[in-house]
Design a protein around this motif. Structure first.
Motif, PDB file in Angstrom:
ATOM      1  N   ALA A 157      41.464   6.242  16.753  1.00 31.70           N
ATOM      2  CA  ALA A 157      41.001   7.368  17.577  1.00 31.70           C
ATOM      3  C   ALA A 157      39.494   7.286  17.776  1.00 31.70           C
ATOM      4  CB  ALA A 157      41.367   8.679  16.913  1.00 31.70           C
ATOM      5  N   LYS A 158      39.049   7.650  18.958  1.00 33.44           N
ATOM      6  CA  LYS A 158      37.617   7.706  19.235  1.00 33.44           C
ATOM      7  C   LYS A 158      37.026   8.872  18.473  1.00 33.44           C
ATOM      8  CE  LYS A 158      37.923   5.652  23.785  1.00 33.44           C
ATOM      9  NZ  LYS A 158      37.623   5.811  25.212  1.00 33.44           N
ATOM     10  N   LYS A 159      35.767   8.729  18.027  1.00 29.85           N
ATOM     11  CA  LYS A 159      35.098   9.791  17.288  1.00 29.85           C
ATOM     12  C   LYS A 159      34.942  11.011  18.180  1.00 29.85           C
ATOM     13  CE  LYS A 159      32.619   7.029  13.956  1.00 29.85           C
ATOM     14  NZ  LYS A 159      31.349   6.758  13.308  1.00 29.85           N
ATOM     15  N   GLY A 160      35.117  12.177  17.561  1.00 30.62           N
ATOM     16  CA  GLY A 160      34.963  13.423  18.295  1.00 30.62           C
ATOM     17  C   GLY A 160      35.866  14.497  17.733  1.00 30.62           C
ATOM     18  N   ILE A 161      35.907  15.611  18.430  1.00 28.23           N
ATOM     19  CA  ILE A 161      36.740  16.736  18.029  1.00 28.23           C
ATOM     20  C   ILE A 161      37.929  16.818  18.974  1.00 28.23           C
ATOM     21  CG2 ILE A 161      36.855  19.240  17.764  1.00 28.23           C
ATOM     22  CD1 ILE A 161      33.869  19.176  17.079  1.00 28.23           C
ATOM     23  N   TYR A 162      39.119  16.863  18.410  1.00 31.20           N
ATOM     24  CA  TYR A 162      40.360  16.980  19.172  1.00 31.20           C
ATOM     25  C   TYR A 162      40.918  18.378  18.936  1.00 31.20           C
ATOM     26  CZ  TYR A 162      40.213  11.932  19.689  1.00 31.20           C
ATOM     27  OH  TYR A 162      39.839  10.651  20.003  1.00 31.20           O
ATOM     28  N   LYS A 163      41.206  19.085  20.009  1.00 35.38           N
ATOM     29  CA  LYS A 163      41.751  20.439  19.911  1.00 35.38           C
ATOM     30  C   LYS A 163      43.261  20.393  20.087  1.00 35.38           C
ATOM     31  CE  LYS A 163      37.541  22.539  21.496  1.00 35.38           C
ATOM     32  NZ  LYS A 163      36.890  23.410  22.458  1.00 35.38           N
ATOM     33  N   ILE A 164      43.961  21.139  19.244  1.00 36.66           N
ATOM     34  CA  ILE A 164      45.413  21.214  19.306  1.00 36.66           C
ATOM     35  C   ILE A 164      45.765  22.576  19.902  1.00 36.66           C
ATOM     36  CG2 ILE A 164      47.561  21.159  17.995  1.00 36.66           C
ATOM     37  CD1 ILE A 164      45.875  19.526  15.881  1.00 36.66           C
ATOM     38  N   GLU A 208      44.529  27.721  21.394  1.00 35.87           N
ATOM     39  CA  GLU A 208      44.091  26.713  20.423  1.00 35.87           C
ATOM     40  C   GLU A 208      44.534  27.132  19.037  1.00 35.87           C
ATOM     41  OE1 GLU A 208      39.987  24.802  18.710  1.00 35.87           O
ATOM     42  OE2 GLU A 208      40.020  25.450  20.786  1.00 35.87           O
ATOM     43  N   SER A 222      41.865  22.274  15.240  1.00 37.01           N
ATOM     44  CA  SER A 222      41.059  21.170  15.757  1.00 37.01           C
ATOM     45  C   SER A 222      40.909  20.127  14.655  1.00 37.01           C
ATOM     46  CB  SER A 222      39.688  21.652  16.241  1.00 37.01           C
ATOM     47  OG  SER A 222      38.959  22.201  15.187  1.00 37.01           O
ATOM     48  N   GLN A 253      38.572  16.638  13.550  1.00 39.45           N
ATOM     49  CA  GLN A 253      37.374  15.853  13.825  1.00 39.45           C
ATOM     50  C   GLN A 253      37.516  14.470  13.209  1.00 39.45           C
ATOM     51  OE1 GLN A 253      33.662  17.680  12.743  1.00 39.45           O
ATOM     52  NE2 GLN A 253      32.475  15.944  13.455  1.00 39.45           N
TER      53      GLN A 253
END
Length: 64
Positions: free
Chosen positions: A3-10, A58, A61, A63
């Motif tokens: 996965a690319k670095k960052g914050i993913y929201k569910i 949401e 999330s 990270q």
């Protein structure tokens, strides 16, 4: 794992109608794993109520 670095929201999309909201609220059961498959794996259970909500909501999330 890649996965690319960052914050993913569910998010969930709540499709309940007005009648459902008044009579019986909807619930979501969420199971969150941290360090899945490793010796220090953690599991957290949450039950969320969808009462009075509409559209995309949401619920968590992550990270990387």
């Amino acid at each position: 794992k890649q996965a690319k670095k960052g914050i993913y929201k569910i998010r969930v999309n709540y499709y309940g109608d007005r009648y459902q909201k008044v009579k019986v609220p909807s619930f979501i059961k969420v199971t969150i794993y941290k360090n899945y498959g490793k010796a220090d794996q953690e599991m957290k259970l949450q039950t969320l109520i969808m009462d009075g909500q509409n559209g995309k909501i949401e619920i968590a999330s992550v990270q990387f």
